[in-house]
Design a protein around this motif. Structure first.
Motif, PDB file in Angstrom:
ATOM      1  N   ARG A  31      38.034  30.289  34.457  1.00 34.49           N
ATOM      2  CA  ARG A  31      37.841  31.409  35.764  1.00 34.49           C
ATOM      3  C   ARG A  31      38.630  32.084  35.879  1.00 34.49           C
ATOM      4  O   ARG A  31      39.808  31.351  35.635  1.00 34.49           O
ATOM      5  N   ALA A  32      39.070  33.221  37.316  1.00 36.72           N
ATOM      6  CA  ALA A  32      40.573  33.684  37.501  1.00 36.72           C
ATOM      7  C   ALA A  32      41.152  32.572  38.070  1.00 36.72           C
ATOM      8  O   ALA A  32      40.239  31.944  38.567  1.00 36.72           O
TER       9      ALA A  32
ATOM     10  N   GLY B  86      42.557  38.614  36.393  1.00 38.20           N
ATOM     11  CA  GLY B  86      41.274  38.450  35.189  1.00 38.20           C
ATOM     12  C   GLY B  86      41.207  39.215  33.739  1.00 38.20           C
ATOM     13  O   GLY B  86      40.771  39.524  33.541  1.00 38.20           O
TER      14      GLY B  86
ATOM     15  N   ARG C 252      36.092  40.494  28.544  1.00 36.92           N
ATOM     16  CA  ARG C 252      35.252  39.783  29.591  1.00 36.92           C
ATOM     17  C   ARG C 252      34.200  40.849  29.765  1.00 36.92           C
ATOM     18  O   ARG C 252      34.393  41.598  29.506  1.00 36.92           O
TER      19      ARG C 252
ATOM     20  N   TRP D  47      35.192  36.008  37.411  1.00 34.35           N
ATOM     21  CA  TRP D  47      36.270  36.878  38.265  1.00 34.35           C
ATOM     22  C   TRP D  47      35.786  36.715  39.298  1.00 34.35           C
ATOM     23  O   TRP D  47      36.334  36.168  40.298  1.00 34.35           O
TER      24      TRP D  47
END
Length: 393
Positions: A220-221, A328, A332, A384
């Motif tokens: 995850r960010a 991010g 993705r 994100w």
């Protein structure tokens, strides 16, 4: 209906006060009284891991109404020091399927995530936690919340925290007092206040090298330094340290270190009886920091807003996205929705998922697999954030 709390001797009593999606428990310890609105000042939302929680039989020797059965042993261990120092607390377990990938299949889960039972379970847990947070925030306007999750529950709580911290959640970010993520499958090693431990000879010791590790289901960010998030992982745990098949020790993690996913309890760490309990003590320090020994320095100027994202409709199925300083950035999954968040109806509002390369700064195009309907539209950037909503025409 009386309940007994296992493994939390300092908690004086535990009473069920409601039961809908989850049971609500009141843990009373030393500390402040309830607020003027009749609500307790601190509410813990706890999400158990896979095969734990209300949807599954309790562990052997544990009653179904005990705290361990409701939130899992790891989350219960993190709650204990918080209740001891900050009580009284209200604890709300989230009842969700808690099914899908097991720790021994963490690597393969990344390849089958989109069609997995885990995805359905995790998204259901997110929706129920979102709605429960929204409901309790409306009922108790003075309360603040602590979000705690283990394994799949950590995945859910991490996603919910990011929604709140990016302005897409059901409450203002100021009402989140702390977040504890234990063995998060989307673990991001460089995030502020992450702590990794090394297991050796029955003990866990904090690692000071901090080589980068990441979760088995993506990273995850990173949270900001101002986000009150404590995230912990044991090196070799194939759930939160599953980004790479081999560790720095050269061992094939899913086979050689598979038991480490269960080591967050029962092994001493940094003066606490185990890693999960230690994480709870960090929450106390966040909520009630010790008084400064010297006069505080002048507050720094506020940092500029990060990660602004804007979207605009450019065709019947296409959206132009502009990002600035995007944490991010990278390849993705992006989901298209006729909705603003994951509390929607999947069958009617989910428009499909595509893969895009997100620049740190710049503009790119997202083509939705299904043309959106007129009305509310937004994009979900997996692990994100969500985009602001627009009106599709």
């Amino acid at each position: 209906m009386k309940l007994r709390v296992t493994g939390a001797e300092r908690l004086r009593r535990c009473v069920v006060v409601a039961a809908m999606l989850a049971s609500a428990l009141v843990l009373v310890g030393p500390g402040v009284a309830s607020a003027d609105d009749g609500c307790l000042p601190t509410v813990v939302i706890g999400v158990a891991g896979t095969d734990q929680g209300p949807a599954h039989p309790p562990p052997a020797g544990v009653g179904k109404n005990e705290l361990v059965a409701q939130v899992g042993a790891e989350v219960a261990a993190a709650i204990a020091p918080i209740a001891d120092k900050l009580g009284p607390l209200k604890v709300t377990p989230i009842n969700y399927p808690a099914t899908g990938v097991q720790w021994f299949g963490a690597v393969g889960a990344k390849l089958t995530y989109d069609i997995s039972a885990y995805r359905i379970s995790k998204d259901t847990g997110y929706s129920r936690a979102y709605q429960e947070l929204k409901k309790q925030a409306a009922e108790c306007r003075s309360a603040k919340f602590v979000l705690i999750g283990y394994s799949q529950g950590g995945h859910i709580m991490g996603d919910l925290a990011q929604s709140v911290f990016h302005g897409n959640g059901p409450v203002d970010r100021a009402r989140i007092a702390a977040v504890v993520l234990i063995a998060d499958p989307a673990y991001n090693g460089p995030t502020p206040r992450t702590t990794e431990a090394i297991y050796s000879q029955g003990k866990l010791t904090q690692d000071q090298d901090h080589w980068p590790i990441g979760g088995s289901l993506g990273q995850r960010a990173a949270f900001e330094t101002t986000d009150p998030v404590v995230s912990i992982c044991i090196y070799g745990d194939p759930v939160c340290d599953g980004k790479d098949l081999f560790g720095q020790d050269g061992k094939f993690k899913p086979l050689a270190n598979q038991d480490m996913h269960g080591f967050y309890r029962g092994h001493p760490f940094e003066g606490s009886k185990d890693f999960a309990t230690w994480a709870g003590t960090q929450v106390v320090k966040i909520i009630q920091p010790p008084p400064p020994t010297n006069p505080p320095a002048p507050a720094p100027a506020p940092a500029p807003a990060r990660e602004p994202v804007t979207i605009a409709q450019t065709g019947p199925k296409t959206v132009t996205v502009t990002v600035v300083d995007a944490a991010g950035a990278g390849s993705r999954a992006v989901r298209c929705w006729n909705a603003t968040d994951a509390t929607h109806n999947w069958k009617s509002n989910f428009l499909g998922e595509t893969q895009v390369d997100i620049p740190r700064n710049g503009t790119f195009t997202v083509t939705c697999p299904t043309a959106p309907k007129p009305g509310t539209f937004s994009l979900e950037f997996f692990n994100w954030r969500w985009s602001p909503a627009i009106q599709w025409r």
